[in-house]
Design a protein around this motif. Sequence first.
Motif: not given
Lengths: 365, 365
Positions: B135-148
Amino acid sequence: MSRLTVALDAMGGDDAPEMVIEGVSLACSQGDAFFRIFGDKAQLAPLVAQYDVPDDRYTIIHTDNVVTAEDKPSQAVRRGRESSMGLAIQAVKDGDAHVAVSAGNTGALMALSKIMLRMMPGIDRPAIATPLPTMRGESLLLDLGANVECSAENLVQFAIMGAAYARVVFGIECPTVGLLNVGVEDLKGHEAVKEAAKILKDAPLPMKFSGFTEGDGIGRGAMDVIVTDGFTGNVALKTTEGTARLITTLLGDAFRSSWLARIGYALASGGIKRLRNHLDPNNHNGGMFLGLNGIVVKSHGGATAKGLASAIGVALNMAQNDLNSLIMEDLKNFGGNQVSDDDAQSAGDADRNNNKEQAAAGSGT
Amino acid sequence: MSRLTVALDAMGGDDAPEMVIEGVSLACSQGDAFFRIFGDKAQLAPLVAQYDVPDDRYTIIHTDNVVTAEDKPSQAVRRGRESSMGLAIQAVKDGDAHVAVSAGNTGALMALSKIMLRMMPGIDRPAIATPLPTMRGESLLLDLGANVECSAENLVQFAIMGAAYARVVFGIECPTVGLLNVGVEDLKGHEAVKEAAKILKDAPLPMKFSGFTEGDGIGRGAMDVIVTDGFTGNVALKTTEGTARLITTLLGDAFRSSWLARIGYALASGGIKRLRNHLDPNNHNGGMFLGLNGIVVKSHGGATAKGLASAIGVALNMAQNDLNSLIMEDLKNFGGNQVSDDDAQSAGDADRNNNKEQAAAGSGT
């Protein structure tokens, strides 16, 4: 108690008790169940009159005690047994109602339900399940937050319960069941999800185990039942809600961006209304607590009367089709084939589960 | 190598190599970087001519070896070092390029990057990060799968790396950072997330730690950086994609439901186009591998040339602002304050990490 009876927490939910009583009125027009309504009689009596709930369809049981949205599960367990929520659960336990429905505090409702109803034999942990709209119709997602960490056995039990639900409520004879994962290959994921897949692969259960699905499988409706741990399931559910809100907000902005767009919206409004209907949580309302000795359904806290009536309808459907007996039968067939010395232990299971519940009650989500 | 140089895996991605070379052509018009293009020269030479890539902006380094979408990370590690992907990473390691970009197999790219570049001192595990529209622009999401599975320390390191990224690429002086959880209260969640919150609360870091957010915080843009383990992050990312696809498909149906609706769509199309632009993954393309001794960016496998150019742009931005030095500085300040005897051990860290990487390389996702 031959007539189907609903024990209703009238004081839970953002717009309670008015929304709840309006919901009862709506539910009365859709079926012939009887309602045991728990809450503040002074507030409830005028509302049942206002919403024309027929006299022979309800009784009000007064209590001053209310579980608030801010109460911790541990507080609810200590102080909430005489609350409108606690008494509704007690009614199911005592056989005075077939199901309990509440739009109140989820963590409190789960903690009280676990303590008061206890686990079904053969189930170690309860799960919260909800149907979600998909490309194909709807899929059941569970667990949504009853357990932040789950073993392979927990996931297998969730699969069995979810499949039974899909047979009863979705009316699918042999539902497809999958495990949420970070990839579809056998090697993907953590130990619990890999081990659960191995167990489910050849299990003699009335379901078609379809392996793993990734997060986009939820919207696609990859399987009728999608199983995961409570941490991941809760994040997935809330992510779905957040994404839907983002897109519909942006869409609203798009349609307000010019006069032409406003006219365009007016022309397309029939189709857009159908879209909104399909996504409206009030049409898919009801977080089912599975695995307890009794049926408890959590309606969304922000539900409308229509949403509450829909949750009541799902609860009645579960009771009418005796979902819990179906689950127990599946567990028995499954247990008999898988772990042969389980039966000998089953007598002691209830006690051990009870201890576990009390330890966990304070951490309900 | 004074000029910014990109090592490009020309053979990775659904529409490679044509999409890649078209992307290079686009990137050439947006900046003055130099491209070292790895892949099959016979295919690439005609494409650079077709897309008018200027002669002084690229060199093609031939290799027959290609990592396919089906290759397992362990296979890539055994056989892929001479592939277009492996050689691109090697170029970063050898100092022949500032960044490597590939639209190929994510698990293979991560496994090769870990083995070849090794972890940055002070980082135990790498993370995959991506910006998402909010809603505000963009956000960084991490980790996306390097480490379960992730420890509290892993999550803290991800927070430090994510905050540095937000400062460099989003240009936010003191980014807000949060942890994904099943509730916002201190008591919620599993041990790792609770412990990470405790550590981050008073850490002397150039970020504002804002506690927990639930899944809907992603769409809302609750924080500039949202940190989670790779299992949950992967599910959340894919759930976002699936929900967006569900809604836009239903919306398309809505607009095709009648002639009036079609006209409505035409009238509103300007605003809808802006909406689609905001949600288009090609405008937010690029999964950054953080925590390695070198910058590697994974473009979406289905990216368009525009998407690839956008990933190249992000990679160059990271290089230009020397993201990795920033991360190392933050780690040093943080480590100095937190665990005073860490410095004495740091010399041995690289070796120990290397062993861990080799063990983990086969399980990349």
